[in-house]
Design a protein around this motif. Sequence first.
Motif, PDB file in Angstrom:
ATOM      1  N   GLN A 197       8.014 -26.134 -33.859  1.00  0.00           N
ATOM      2  CA  GLN A 197       7.244 -26.119 -32.614  1.00  0.00           C
ATOM      3  C   GLN A 197       7.391 -27.458 -31.898  1.00  0.00           C
ATOM      4  N   GLY A 200      10.450 -28.016 -29.760  1.00  0.00           N
ATOM      5  CA  GLY A 200      10.636 -27.127 -28.615  1.00  0.00           C
ATOM      6  C   GLY A 200      10.911 -25.685 -28.957  1.00  0.00           C
ATOM      7  N   GLU A 202      10.396 -21.937 -29.340  1.00  0.00           N
ATOM      8  CA  GLU A 202       9.523 -20.961 -28.682  1.00  0.00           C
ATOM      9  C   GLU A 202       9.401 -19.730 -29.570  1.00  0.00           C
ATOM     10  N   LEU A 223      15.449 -21.562 -30.099  1.00  0.00           N
ATOM     11  CA  LEU A 223      15.734 -22.865 -29.500  1.00  0.00           C
ATOM     12  C   LEU A 223      16.983 -22.744 -28.644  1.00  0.00           C
ATOM     13  N   SER A 227      16.498 -27.614 -25.488  1.00  0.00           N
ATOM     14  CA  SER A 227      15.339 -27.970 -26.309  1.00  0.00           C
ATOM     15  C   SER A 227      15.740 -28.649 -27.604  1.00  0.00           C
ATOM     16  N   SER A 228      17.021 -28.820 -27.816  1.00  0.00           N
ATOM     17  CA  SER A 228      17.487 -29.387 -29.089  1.00  0.00           C
ATOM     18  C   SER A 228      17.854 -30.859 -28.973  1.00  0.00           C
ATOM     19  N   SER A 230      15.948 -33.489 -28.973  1.00  0.00           N
ATOM     20  CA  SER A 230      15.075 -34.455 -29.637  1.00  0.00           C
ATOM     21  C   SER A 230      15.669 -34.976 -30.920  1.00  0.00           C
TER      22      SER A 230
END
Length: 230
Positions: A197, A200, A202, A223, A227-228, A230
């Motif tokens: 979570q 990112g 969902e 994902l 969103s990957s 980080s």
Amino acid sequence: MSSAEYIGAQQNISALSRIYRRSAEYIGAQQNISALSRIYRRSAEYIGGNNRITKSGGNKMKIRVASAADYAAIAKVHVDSWRETYREIVPQSYLDQLSYDEKVALWQKILASGAKVFVAENDQGQIVGFANGGKERTGDYSLYQGEVYAVYLLQSYQNKGIGKELLQRVTANLKKQKLNGVLIWVLADNPSVGFYQAIGGEKVDEEEINIGGKKLIEAAYGLMDDSSKS
């Protein structure tokens, strides 16, 4: 980060059929399996070659592609990590019946098929974790072309960044295959849910499954490439 996903048994076959489809051990044969948490990462994370060195508690950890000779070590991590990670989540009777011999045969077949599996090796040369993935197999989630089938780590090596390194290697490999968007199936009671979570993930689906006579919730997290980061 840790994770894990699906191990089959001689019981509850119909109830567990959907687990088997998604698990790492589905490669080359729909056999007993477990598959858990995964993440998607840009291919830049892969830079560094096939053998990447990371540190865990001051010790060097080698991440590399498994060879065909690694099947027994992978099978041991498979069984031991499930018994450690899912104690008090999955019925103990189910964990007790997990078979090393069964997993040895399974991983020997998977590796012989040419499937790419990444392993984490400590400074004594012992395999302490592994992960693999490929094409999303159900065809039910059009936004997610890839899936990380399994990530397993011995408990003493969890929460040290090794799982994250394994995930990066798998998802970078999926990216190279142009499998964009990754689906992650994880038991809702798995503490690693918060990690997915946080990066990112969902939640896109969930379903009730039965493992060893106990009803559990399995959630799917998706994902996308953005969103990957980080």
